[in-house]
Motif scaffolding. Structure first.
Motif, short mmCIF file in Angstrom:
data_model
loop_
_atom_site.label_atom_id
_atom_site.label_comp_id
_atom_site.label_asym_id
_atom_site.label_seq_id
_atom_site.Cartn_x
_atom_site.Cartn_y
_atom_site.Cartn_z
N MET A 23 32.50 54.62 41.32
CA MET A 23 33.14 55.93 41.38
C MET A 23 34.65 55.75 41.21
O MET A 23 35.19 54.67 41.48
N PRO A 24 35.36 56.80 40.75
CA PRO A 24 36.81 56.69 40.65
C PRO A 24 37.41 56.27 42.00
O PRO A 24 37.00 56.76 43.05
N GLY A 25 38.35 55.33 41.95
CA GLY A 25 38.98 54.82 43.15
C GLY A 25 38.38 53.51 43.62
O GLY A 25 38.95 52.82 44.47
N ASP A 26 37.20 53.15 43.07
CA ASP A 26 36.58 51.89 43.44
C ASP A 26 37.25 50.73 42.71
O ASP A 26 37.86 50.91 41.65
N THR A 27 37.12 49.54 43.29
CA THR A 27 37.75 48.33 42.76
C THR A 27 36.69 47.32 42.37
O THR A 27 35.69 47.17 43.07
N ILE A 28 36.92 46.64 41.26
CA ILE A 28 36.08 45.51 40.89
C ILE A 28 36.91 44.25 41.02
O ILE A 28 38.02 44.15 40.51
N ASP A 29 36.34 43.29 41.71
CA ASP A 29 36.94 41.97 41.86
C ASP A 29 36.25 41.08 40.84
O ASP A 29 35.09 40.71 41.00
N PHE A 30 36.95 40.78 39.75
CA PHE A 30 36.42 39.89 38.71
C PHE A 30 36.69 38.47 39.18
O PHE A 30 37.84 38.04 39.26
N VAL A 31 35.62 37.75 39.48
CA VAL A 31 35.71 36.40 40.06
C VAL A 31 35.40 35.36 38.99
O VAL A 31 34.33 35.40 38.37
N ALA A 32 36.34 34.45 38.80
CA ALA A 32 36.15 33.36 37.84
C ALA A 32 35.31 32.27 38.51
O ALA A 32 35.82 31.25 38.95
N SER A 33 34.02 32.52 38.60
CA SER A 33 33.12 31.57 39.26
C SER A 33 33.08 30.25 38.51
O SER A 33 33.01 29.19 39.11
N ASP A 34 33.10 30.31 37.20
CA ASP A 34 33.18 29.12 36.36
C ASP A 34 34.51 29.14 35.63
O ASP A 34 35.10 30.20 35.41
#
Length: 152
Positions: free
Chosen positions: A48-59
């Motif tokens: 939803m608008p206002g939500d955050t995605i944490d893009f994690v560099a797992s590799d």
């Protein structure tokens, strides 16, 4: 103010505070998963608008960016570390405030189909997305990810 009215006001304040903070979702950049090589996991996220995605560099050796021309009008493009930069493989957090479909890719691995879709609210810009400029594997994957949105 009676207890019922106070409880209602408190409930509304809590609900609005929760919405203002938004939810946070994690998307991993992976070299390999059960679905293939060079993937985002998950590769489709609905928020939803206002939500955050944490893009994690797992590799290692991944970089996350919004694909130019494939985000909603008025949305801010974003880009993690530049390809082959010393800061590659860094985690980044992105808060999405504009509704629509965002196409996300790993620049060095887009040719191998490392692409994802973030749907924020409603898919208002779905008809404006043109995968034809993408490399073949990325184009094919994007078309597959967008198919359910075009049917609804």
């Amino acid at each position: 103010m009676n207890k019922t009215a106070a409880a209602i006001v408190l409930s509304l304040v809590c609900a609005l505070s929760y919405q203002a903070l938004g939810d946070e979702v994690e998307v991993k950049s992976l070299n390999r998963s059960s679905t293939g090589f060079f993937v985002f996991s998950p590769d489709f996220v609905r928020i939803m608008p206002g939500d955050t995605i944490d893009f994690v560099a797992s590799d290692k050796a991944h970089q996350v960016h919004s694909v130019p021309g494939m985000i909603p009008e008025g949305a801010q493009p974003f880009e993690g570390a530049q390809p082959f930069d010393a800061k590659m493989s860094e985690d980044i957090k992105v808060t999405f405030t504009v509704s629509g479909v965002y196409v996300i890719a790993c620049r060095p691995h887009m040719i191998m189909g490392m692409i994802a879709v973030v749907l924020v609210g409603d898919p208002m810009n779905i008809d404006k997305l043109d995968p034809s400029s993408l490399p073949a594997k990325a184009r094919s994957k994007l078309e597959t990810l967008l198919e359910p949105l075009k049917k609804s």
